[in-house]
Design a protein around this motif. Structure first.
Motif, mmCIF file in Angstrom:
data_model
loop_
_atom_site.group_PDB
_atom_site.id
_atom_site.type_symbol
_atom_site.label_atom_id
_atom_site.label_comp_id
_atom_site.label_asym_id
_atom_site.label_seq_id
_atom_site.Cartn_x
_atom_site.Cartn_y
_atom_site.Cartn_z
ATOM 1 N N UNK A 55 -32.828 -6.267 20.091
ATOM 2 C CA UNK A 55 -33.079 -7.656 20.472
ATOM 3 C C UNK A 55 -34.300 -7.698 21.386
ATOM 4 N N UNK A 56 -35.053 -8.768 21.244
ATOM 5 C CA UNK A 56 -36.200 -9.032 22.101
ATOM 6 C C UNK A 56 -36.062 -10.480 22.539
ATOM 7 N N UNK A 57 -36.019 -10.695 23.851
ATOM 8 C CA UNK A 57 -35.782 -12.042 24.390
ATOM 9 C C UNK A 57 -34.553 -12.688 23.739
ATOM 10 N N UNK A 58 -33.500 -11.916 23.583
ATOM 11 C CA UNK A 58 -32.233 -12.348 22.972
ATOM 12 C C UNK A 58 -32.361 -12.748 21.505
ATOM 13 N N UNK A 59 -33.456 -12.393 20.854
ATOM 14 C CA UNK A 59 -33.652 -12.652 19.432
ATOM 15 C C UNK A 59 -33.467 -11.348 18.660
ATOM 16 N N UNK A 60 -32.852 -11.437 17.488
ATOM 17 C CA UNK A 60 -32.642 -10.257 16.654
ATOM 18 C C UNK A 60 -33.989 -9.713 16.162
ATOM 19 N N UNK A 61 -34.155 -8.406 16.255
ATOM 20 C CA UNK A 61 -35.378 -7.747 15.791
ATOM 21 C C UNK A 61 -35.016 -6.751 14.691
ATOM 22 N N UNK A 62 -35.836 -6.711 13.648
ATOM 23 C CA UNK A 62 -35.591 -5.826 12.517
ATOM 24 C C UNK A 62 -36.856 -5.018 12.215
ATOM 25 N N UNK A 63 -36.700 -3.714 12.026
ATOM 26 C CA UNK A 63 -37.844 -2.845 11.737
ATOM 27 C C UNK A 63 -38.387 -3.169 10.350
ATOM 28 N N UNK A 64 -39.687 -3.431 10.266
ATOM 29 C CA UNK A 64 -40.380 -3.720 9.009
ATOM 30 C C UNK A 64 -41.045 -2.452 8.485
ATOM 31 N N UNK A 65 -41.651 -1.683 9.391
ATOM 32 C CA UNK A 65 -42.342 -0.449 9.010
ATOM 33 C C UNK A 65 -42.435 0.444 10.239
ATOM 34 N N UNK A 66 -42.481 1.757 9.999
ATOM 35 C CA UNK A 66 -42.630 2.679 11.127
ATOM 36 C C UNK A 66 -43.277 3.971 10.659
ATOM 37 N N UNK A 67 -43.830 4.701 11.621
ATOM 38 C CA UNK A 67 -44.426 6.005 11.363
ATOM 39 C C UNK A 67 -43.987 6.954 12.471
ATOM 40 N N UNK A 68 -43.232 7.988 12.079
ATOM 41 C CA UNK A 68 -42.817 9.000 13.047
ATOM 42 C C UNK A 68 -44.053 9.750 13.546
ATOM 43 N N UNK A 69 -44.969 10.069 12.626
ATOM 44 C CA UNK A 69 -46.170 10.827 12.993
ATOM 45 C C UNK A 69 -46.978 10.117 14.071
ATOM 46 N N UNK A 70 -47.197 8.813 13.912
ATOM 47 C CA UNK A 70 -47.992 8.058 14.879
ATOM 48 C C UNK A 70 -47.150 7.515 16.031
ATOM 49 N N UNK A 71 -45.832 7.530 15.877
ATOM 50 C CA UNK A 71 -44.906 6.983 16.869
ATOM 51 C C UNK A 71 -45.180 5.492 17.088
ATOM 52 N N UNK A 72 -45.166 4.749 15.969
ATOM 53 C CA UNK A 72 -45.419 3.313 16.021
ATOM 54 C C UNK A 72 -44.458 2.610 15.050
ATOM 55 N N UNK A 73 -44.012 1.420 15.442
ATOM 56 C CA UNK A 73 -43.118 0.639 14.587
ATOM 57 C C UNK A 73 -43.483 -0.835 14.678
ATOM 58 N N UNK A 74 -43.346 -1.528 13.551
ATOM 59 C CA UNK A 74 -43.546 -2.974 13.478
ATOM 60 C C UNK A 74 -42.170 -3.595 13.296
ATOM 61 N N UNK A 75 -41.866 -4.607 14.102
ATOM 62 C CA UNK A 75 -40.583 -5.292 14.015
ATOM 63 C C UNK A 75 -40.798 -6.776 13.755
ATOM 64 N N UNK A 76 -39.922 -7.363 12.957
ATOM 65 C CA UNK A 76 -39.925 -8.810 12.728
ATOM 66 C C UNK A 76 -38.911 -9.422 13.692
ATOM 67 N N UNK A 77 -39.366 -10.429 14.456
ATOM 68 C CA UNK A 77 -38.511 -11.101 15.432
ATOM 69 C C UNK A 77 -38.646 -12.600 15.184
#
Length: 186
Positions: A55-77
């Motif tokens: 959750x971000x600011x009490x809103x549900x967040x869902x992972x859209x894409x991620x990279x373990x190698x780069x240690x980065x993730x995009x979330x839809x909120x």
């Protein structure tokens, strides 16, 4: 100075506390608004373990894409509001003054810190990293690192200890971030 006060105010509208609830209880990281029109935020990938709800600011967040190698993730909120950060034109350079704002573990209030780029990008087993002389605490992974104009330079990835047990903060190379985030840009 006034530059950092302006940057801190800008970041306050762009950075969010992210909570993760799972089998190990509740933990936190920081996230920043990347694409406001599509409700996308970015954080460190290690902040998005499987079988956890976010959750971000009490809103549900869902992972859209991620990279373990780069240690980065995009979330839809859905419904997130704020000011999307923009990237600096060019890579981080040694000696550049930078700042970050993020949410240390257990804190409801963000912490602003100024520092500088301590060294050029270095190749790590998990991608290219930027060395930062910037004091961060547990929970600030995913925090944006910006220049005096408020433009994104890198993102806090993790803190390592040097041989003298001094903390070294690592960031993700802006070129690697841009390459990964390009499909999700506005």
């Amino acid at each position: 100075g006034q530059d950092w006060e302006r940057v801190a105010a800008q970041l306050d509208a762009s950075v969010f506390r992210m909570e993760m609830a799972g089998a190990d209880g509740v933990a936190g990281c920081s996230a920043w608004l990347f694409n406001a029109s599509d409700d996308l935020v970015v954080t460190a990938e290690h902040c998005t373990p499987a079988a956890v709800t976010f959750t971000i600011d009490d809103l549900h967040a869902e992972v859209v894409a991620s990279s373990v190698e780069l240690d980065i993730a995009v979330l839809h909120v859905e419904g997130i509001t704020g000011t999307a950060l923009t990237f600096r034109a060019g890579p981080a350079v040694s000696g550049m003054r930078v700042a970050t704002i993020g949410y240390p573990m257990g804190s409801l209030d963000p912490i602003f810190r100024a520092g500088w780029v301590a060294g050029p990008a270095v190749r790590l087993p998990t991608g290219v990293g930027v060395l930062l002389d910037l004091h961060v605490q547990s929970g600030q992974s995913g925090s944006p690192v910006v220049d005096r104009d408020g433009a994104l330079v890198t993102m806090v990835r993790r803190t390592l200890m040097d041989p003298l047990y001094r903390p070294i903060t690592m960031g993700i190379s802006s070129l690697d971030m841009l390459g990964f985030l390009e499909p999700y840009a506005q």
